[in-house]
Enzyme design. Sequence first.
Site, PDB file in Angstrom:
ATOM      1  NE  ARG A   1      -3.122   2.754   2.609  1.00 10.58           N
ATOM      2  CZ  ARG A   1      -3.496   3.560   3.496  1.00 10.58           C
ATOM      3  NH1 ARG A   1      -3.648   2.913   4.789  1.00 10.58           N
ATOM      4  NH2 ARG A   1      -4.078   4.607   3.395  1.00 10.58           N
TER       5      ARG A   1
ATOM      6  CG  ASN B   1      -5.782   3.321   8.435  1.00  9.42           C
ATOM      7  OD1 ASN B   1      -5.592   2.173   7.773  1.00  9.42           O
ATOM      8  ND2 ASN B   1      -5.265   4.484   8.149  1.00  9.42           N
TER       9      ASN B   1
ATOM     10  CD  GLU C   1      -2.086   3.736   8.176  1.00  2.63           C
ATOM     11  OE1 GLU C   1      -1.917   4.176   9.194  1.00  2.63           O
ATOM     12  OE2 GLU C   1      -2.235   4.753   7.284  1.00  2.63           O
TER      13      GLU C   1
ATOM     14  CD1 TRP D   1       2.707   3.521  10.461  1.00  3.51           C
ATOM     15  CD2 TRP D   1       1.969   3.539   8.313  1.00  3.51           C
ATOM     16  NE1 TRP D   1       3.150   4.733   9.906  1.00  3.51           N
ATOM     17  CE2 TRP D   1       2.643   4.683   8.570  1.00  3.51           C
ATOM     18  CE3 TRP D   1       1.303   3.139   7.048  1.00  3.51           C
ATOM     19  CZ2 TRP D   1       2.755   5.715   7.557  1.00  3.51           C
ATOM     20  CZ3 TRP D   1       1.300   4.400   6.247  1.00  3.51           C
ATOM     21  CH2 TRP D   1       2.126   5.429   6.440  1.00  3.51           C
TER      22      TRP D   1
ATOM     23  CG  HIS E   1      -1.631   8.608   3.507  1.00  5.93           C
ATOM     24  ND1 HIS E   1      -1.524   7.447   3.554  1.00  5.93           N
ATOM     25  CD2 HIS E   1      -1.458   9.397   4.615  1.00  5.93           C
ATOM     26  CE1 HIS E   1      -1.191   7.318   4.800  1.00  5.93           C
ATOM     27  NE2 HIS E   1      -1.295   8.467   5.379  1.00  5.93           N
TER      28      HIS E   1
ATOM     29  CE1 TYR F   1      -0.431   2.315  13.439  1.00  3.16           C
ATOM     30  CE2 TYR F   1      -2.436   3.630  12.934  1.00  3.16           C
ATOM     31  CZ  TYR F   1      -1.232   3.080  12.523  1.00  3.16           C
ATOM     32  OH  TYR F   1      -0.720   3.231  11.250  1.00  3.16           O
TER      33      TYR F   1
ATOM     34  CG  ASN G   1      -4.783   7.223   5.711  1.00  3.93           C
ATOM     35  OD1 ASN G   1      -4.980   6.027   5.650  1.00  3.93           O
ATOM     36  ND2 ASN G   1      -4.297   8.195   6.305  1.00  3.93           N
ATOM     37  CD  GLU G   2      -5.658   7.510   9.911  1.00  2.78           C
ATOM     38  OE1 GLU G   2      -5.162   6.576  10.239  1.00  2.78           O
ATOM     39  OE2 GLU G   2      -5.185   8.467   9.882  1.00  2.78           O
TER      40      GLU G   2
END
Length: 469
Positions: free
Chosen positions: A90, A302, A363, A407, A135, A304, A179-180
């Site tokens: 990616r 994504n 991610e 990521w 991005h 985390y 992205n996001e």
Amino acid sequence: MKDNGFPIPDDEIMLYGEFPQGFLWSTATAAYQIEGGWRADGKGLSIWDKFAHTPLKVFEDDNGDIACDSYNKIDEDVAVLKQLRVNHYRFSISWTRVLPDGTTNYINEAGFSYYDRLVNALLAENIQPHITLYHWDLPQALQNVGGWENETTVERFKDYADLVFSRLGDRVKLWITINEPYNVAMVGHGYGVAAPGISFRPGTLPYIVGHNLIKAHAEAWHLYNDKYRAKQNGMVSITINSDWSEPRNPYKQEDIDAARRVIQVSQDPLCSTRHRPFCFETLSGVSLCSSTLGTYDYFGFNHYTTVLAYPLNYGNLQGAGTVVDRTWLDSGSGWLKVTPFGLRRILNFIKKEYGNPTIIITENGVSERGPIDLKDYHRSYFYEKYINQVLKAHLLDNVDVRGYTAWSLMDNLEWATGFAERFGLFYVNRSDPNVPRVAKESVSLYSTIINCNGQAPKCIMSILKQIKF
């Protein structure tokens, strides 16, 4: 199950098994963070070029002028991807590298040549490209006329997407539009700690920006669906970021409600056709929930970390505050605590909330700070534990998860924290003019998991030998 006489929570019990054949194993980067070549071959300026050249905006005044020099290192980047054994990669397109002023008035063929060569080099090694169109690096020329606050940017994005689909879509089958969007809207246009660095209208501007971002995504999705899908047969999505959220006090209903709000607001751009009572229409009459949604071919996600939520009201609006459990393991980023259990739980939330969509984790990773140490055992631990939660979600919970993306491929410019926070599987020696990529210990762990297509018994001893508990 017990260990040393103490019960082990289900979340801590390893599950041994494999993912289905064809599972997508990937790693990710973003153009501004790795490419460098900030003015090379006719590239235009982006909002991140301007933001990073503004004193005190980025830690130690770092910038992406050279970054990892990926613009000049296709062969080196493909070589480390081969070393990882990923079957997908990616990466993002720099909008200003192909359209210097953000419009199709002038197409920079030198910029397209870079992406043509990168895509071809990946395919030659049986690595499938997974391309993000946006991005975070909006052309500065568009920002000068309002950026994402200006609805004309929606049309400019559609034109840009049309051009990229037409040039690369014959070889690229997986796309991410934006992205996001939550972070683009809130961090860049509310808190102001990311480009374009606007913070003077936090009560309204993030929602206008968010509205236009989702419209831009929907326009690009419909464009692909109507013009390119039949011939190119690809899939287009948007990538949403979300922490998992637990109630600070699991016995208080208001904390339980706050935890749910945290997750649903983060995932709001993919809310279903119904309007949730706390959706963004409560602010400024602007809602991200609209008839243009439902426009995604897979759920790009994504993730985390995990937070603990509690109610925090703003006048008549219900909000939520968050804290963390101080017993959770730290990382190199203040906001990122190592909480593997949250990934399985939020995957199940997505399954229930959105009707079990196809999910690609786009991610997931962990950072470090301080002295360089290639023995990044904390990262090996992170991937071993988080990937096992994905395996549990797939095998035990029947979550339709089709891929996992680490990521990041290499240490890079971590936005406003500069090069201080390092998420890479590969260390990048920026003090060497050749900017070499050097494998950390976690490369061996991740490549082993990929080679095993999971954490099967036949491979588990090889994996466990690489983890230092």
